[in-house]
Design an enzyme around this catalytic site. Structure first.
Site, PDB file in Angstrom:
ATOM      1  N   SER A 208       0.806  -1.217   0.000  1.00 50.58           N
ATOM      2  CA  SER A 208       0.000   0.000   0.000  1.00 50.58           C
ATOM      3  C   SER A 208       0.845   1.275   0.000  1.00 50.58           C
ATOM      4  O   SER A 208       0.449   2.286  -0.605  1.00 50.58           O
ATOM      5  CB  SER A 208      -0.965   0.008   1.187  1.00 50.58           C
ATOM      6  OG  SER A 208      -0.282  -0.211   2.405  1.00 50.58           O
ATOM      7  N   HIS A 261       1.381   4.864   4.152  1.00 52.11           N
ATOM      8  CA  HIS A 261       0.492   5.486   3.170  1.00 52.11           C
ATOM      9  C   HIS A 261       0.883   6.946   2.929  1.00 52.11           C
ATOM     10  O   HIS A 261       1.029   7.385   1.778  1.00 52.11           O
ATOM     11  CB  HIS A 261      -0.952   5.419   3.649  1.00 52.11           C
ATOM     12  CG  HIS A 261      -1.514   4.039   3.691  1.00 52.11           C
ATOM     13  ND1 HIS A 261      -2.787   3.769   4.137  1.00 52.11           N
ATOM     14  CD2 HIS A 261      -0.974   2.843   3.339  1.00 52.11           C
ATOM     15  CE1 HIS A 261      -3.010   2.472   4.057  1.00 52.11           C
ATOM     16  NE2 HIS A 261      -1.922   1.901   3.590  1.00 52.11           N
TER      17      HIS A 261
END
Length: 282
Positions: A208, A261
């Site tokens: 991610s 992230h």
């Protein structure tokens, strides 16, 4: 026939040909090894069509292109198929060697981790997890700084990340080459992984952080250098930004790597800015 360019997505190629038809420019789509070529029958409109292609690649989701497809749908005579029978071919065509390598490695590592867990001998995780401390001794196993990016802990986690990786990574690799995507992967694995370790320790994994780097890179490159042909629809950008913010609230009961992230997004936007500033997209 004179080829003026290649589009990787067959539906987008047909949409552009439909738009040219509305502009009274005859063109056809021809499938090639590199993608879907836009071909003109003569040199007459090559310059205009090439300029239109550059504009289309910069923003292919404009309403005028969709409207053109509706306008010519009833008169279209080309027998060009891009249906489900070509799904595997389209998947492979969109994904270059770096995209496919990371895709396959992530799947192999996930399966190996699953079976090692069943045997209560989690040697795969033990071999790939982030170092327990950042020291000269631990850094002798330097691969650990990167390998958490290809470790996933659930099917949903794996599928979500790999779909985004394929879609975004394939676009970058096809437009800018394998070296650019490999550089983005390595930097976007390293920096977000270190940040996540400093925030929560070594027990994390997933693509991610890299995915958010690719989101940032395509988003900002599309804005700063549209001629590169990278584009991420605004709803996709909005979805990923909302998802990033939601990760800071425990409303889904998920353990989200928020630092990875955020740092991934910063890495991607920053790399796009540097490539634009120093003209180093290739």
């Amino acid at each position: 026939m004179i080829e003026i360019g290649v589009i990787n997505n067959p539906r987008m190629a047909q949409a552009f040909v439909d738009y040219l038809a509305v502009q009274k420019i005859e063109a056809k789509v021809a499938q090639t090894d590199d993608g879907f070529a836009i071909c003109l029958p003569a040199m007459t409109h090559v310059d205009v069509a090439s300029q239109e292609l550059d504009l289309f690649l910069a923003d292919p989701y404009q309403d005028k292109y969709q409207a053109a497809s509706w306008d010519v749908a009833d008169t279209r005579t080309a027998n060009f198929s891009y249906g489900s029978g070509n799904m595997l071919a389209n998947f492979l065509m969109h994904a270059g060697k770096v995209t496919l390598t990371v895709f396959v490695l992530s799947v192999v590592v996930f399966v190996a981790m699953y079976f090692s867990m069943l045997t209560q001998n989690e040697f795969i995780y033990a071999a790939l997890h982030f170092p327990f401390e950042l020291s000269a001794n631990s850094l002798s196993e330097i691969w650990r700084l990167f390998t958490p990016a290809i470790m996933h802990f659930s099917v949903l986690h794996l599928v979500f990340n790999l779909l985004w990786w394929w879609y975004l990574g394939g676009q970058i690799e096809n437009k800018l080459g394998s070296k650019k995507l490999l550089l983005l992967f390595l930097v976007a694995a390293l920096i977000p992984n270190i940040g996540q370790f400093l925030l929560s320790g070594p027990n994390f994994g997933g693509l991610s952080g890299v995915v958010y780097a690719l989101v940032g890179y395509i988003w900002w490159t599309g804005w700063l250098a549209p001629a590169q042909g990278l584009n991420l629809p605004k709803p996709y950008v909005g979805f990923m930004l909302v998802w990033l913010v939601l990760g800071f609230f425990p409303i889904f009961g998920l353990n989200v790597a928020n630092a990875a992230h955020v740092l991934g997004l910063v890495v991607g936007c920053g790399q796009a800015f540097l490539d634009h500033k120093f003209k180093s997209f290739n």
